[in-house]
Enzyme design. Structure first.
Site, PDB file in Angstrom:
ATOM      1  CG  ASP A 143      -1.789  -1.208   1.314  1.00 20.03           C
ATOM      2  OD1 ASP A 143      -2.472  -1.493   0.327  1.00 20.03           O
ATOM      3  OD2 ASP A 143      -1.773  -1.891   2.356  1.00 20.03           O
ATOM      4  CG  ASP A 155      -2.633  -4.163  -1.593  1.00 16.92           C
ATOM      5  OD1 ASP A 155      -3.846  -4.262  -1.855  1.00 16.92           O
ATOM      6  OD2 ASP A 155      -2.130  -4.647  -0.577  1.00 16.92           O
ATOM      7  CG  ASP A 195      -5.049  -0.931   3.097  1.00 16.45           C
ATOM      8  OD1 ASP A 195      -5.740  -0.302   2.269  1.00 16.45           O
ATOM      9  OD2 ASP A 195      -4.755  -2.131   2.957  1.00 16.45           O
ATOM     10  NE  ARG A 205     -11.255  -3.110  -1.459  1.00 22.41           N
ATOM     11  CZ  ARG A 205     -10.355  -4.082  -1.218  1.00 22.41           C
ATOM     12  NH1 ARG A 205      -9.140  -3.735  -0.808  1.00 22.41           N
ATOM     13  NH2 ARG A 205     -10.655  -5.339  -1.379  1.00 22.41           N
TER      14      ARG A 205
END
Length: 439
Positions: free
Chosen positions: A219, A258, A262, A317
């Site tokens: 990430d 990715d 996060d 997302r």
């Protein structure tokens, strides 16, 4: 998803940018600008989202002269992070720092050969019933694992407590880096342009889905078990490596990205303001698992505020939420033909999504702005779609009744500064969000 897709909104964007300079100069109540003219020592203002809760977020504002650094290389950046332990520090990033400047070949283990990897693990040769976890170290998969471990060590940077990382000058940022904000308190990251790290060695998993899948790591930024984090005026993008330009192997996209951000493993008290998240697939994940073992550490945590962010050209997302009390207000969501959804409603999530604006192209319904992964009530009031007040839950339930959503998140956010009228959000956010726009 190709970078040029944003061009399809050129007319909308041009209209929004009219009067930007005057608008940015007039904006108030959005950051801690009044606290000091030295932006490198600014702290998150009172009541500015969950990051301001309790002790607040000050980063390295109290740093003495010995712990203020200006860095222009990846080596200098890592050295500055390691110096002084958790003493308050300010790291000024100048120019674009490339964490993978020597290229992917620099990480490859001796003997690793991608063509040999493809030959051994193709569905025709290997099948789709057995994963690669038991492959020995000298196999193509074992050599891939060793290569991936080399990259992991090289591109991850651990941010210590009481730190401010801030871009200075023009075009400050990182390429190919993964910032790890892990098990620390009190971190500020501002005014930086991030090009998402490219996984040089994705893993083929024959058992992932019907046809197998390529899975990647890294990430752009991870908030893992940390508290009091402020991410402000940054730009996150896939840059020169959009998914749309990636090849396919075994009939599946060779996925090398990715997430962009996060927030996981019991992280808490995070404010993300005035950022641009653009040209990416799986953008922001809050809570990384439905499993009960993970849930024990996530319940009661994952409190995050998103405000005045621009989400453009994304697939999904923005964010997907599990467990957390997430407040998303005054954000602008700009979709294109690759759009899947914005808000993912996950296990035990308590999402409040209010006063936001959505710009959707013809053929994409407002029903797609929400996606239900689990039955968790949410609050979604005063949101505008293409300039029209829209009940997102009602539209979703009318068009997708099999995945009906319930209204009422069960809590009311109080940690907000100035809330702008939702109809004005596109102009305000498009003018002010992103790296290089910090005043």
């Amino acid at each position: 998803m190709k970078a040029q897709k944003w061009h399809g909104h050129a007319t909308v964007r041009a209209a929004a940018l009219i009067g930007c300079t005057a608008l940015v100069l007039s904006m108030t109540g959005t950051t801690a600008q009044a606290h000091t003219r030295d932006v490198t020592r600014q702290t998150l203002g009172a009541d500015d989202g969950w990051g301001s809760y309790g002790t607040g977020t000050t980063g390295g504002a109290a740093a003495d002269a010995a712990h203020v650094y200006t860095v222009t290389t990846w080596t200098q950046f890592k050295a500055a992070l390691a110096d002084g332990g958790t003493a308050p520090k300010i790291i000024k990033v100048k120019g674009t720092i490339d964490a993978v400047s020597e290229g992917c070949d620099a990480f490859a283990a001796p003997g690793y050969d991608f063509d040999a990897y493809l030959a051994k693990y193709s569905p025709q040769a290997w099948g789709l019933d057995t994963d690669l976890s038991a492959e020995p170290d000298d196999s193509p998969e074992g050599l891939r694992r060793a290569s991936a471990a080399n990259q992991d060590t090289a591109i991850k940077a651990n941010i210590p407590a009481n730190t401010t990382v801030i871009g200075v000058g023009k075009n400050a940022g990182f390429k190919g880096a993964s910032l790890q904000i892990k098990a620390v308190d009190n971190v500020i990251v501002r005014n930086l342009a991030f090009e998402s790290p490219l996984d040089c060695f994705p893993q083929w998993d024959p058992t992932d889905g019907t046809n197998g899948n390529w899975n990647s790591e890294y990430d752009t930024a991870v908030v893992y078990g940390s508290t009091h984090v402020w991410l402000d005026h940054n730009t996150f993008t896939d840059g020169s490596h959009p998914d749309g330009a990636a090849p396919t192997y075994f009939g599946m996209l060779y996925q090398q990205h990715d997430g962009e951000l996060d927030i996981v493993r019991g992280a808490d008290y995070v404010t993300a303001s005035w950022n641009v998240f653009t040209e990416h697939d799986k953008t922001i994940l809050i809570g990384n698992s439905d499993s009960e073992s993970t849930a024990v550490g996530d319940r009661g945590h994952l409190k995050v505020t998103f405000h005045h962010n621009l989400f453009s050209g994304l697939v999904e997302r923005a964010p997907r939420v599990r467990f957390g009390q997430v407040d998303s207000y005054n954000n602008h969501f700009v979709a294109d033909e690759g759009y899947s959804y914005s808000f993912g409603i996950g296990k035990e999530s308590q999402l409040v999504a209010e006063h936001n604006a959505f710009t959707l192209p013809d053929g994409i319904s407002a029903a797609k702005t929400l996606k239900r992964w689990n039955v968790s009530p949410l609050t979604a009031d005063d949101n505008y779609v293409n300039g029209t007040l829209t009940d997102l839950i009602a539209v979703h339930n009318a068009e997708i009744p099999a995945e009906a959503l319930e209204s009422g998140a069960g809590w009311t956010p109080t940690l907000r500064t100035k809330v702008d009228p939702a109809k004005a959000v596109p102009g305000i956010v498009d003018c002010g969000a992103g790296a290089g726009r910090l005043h």
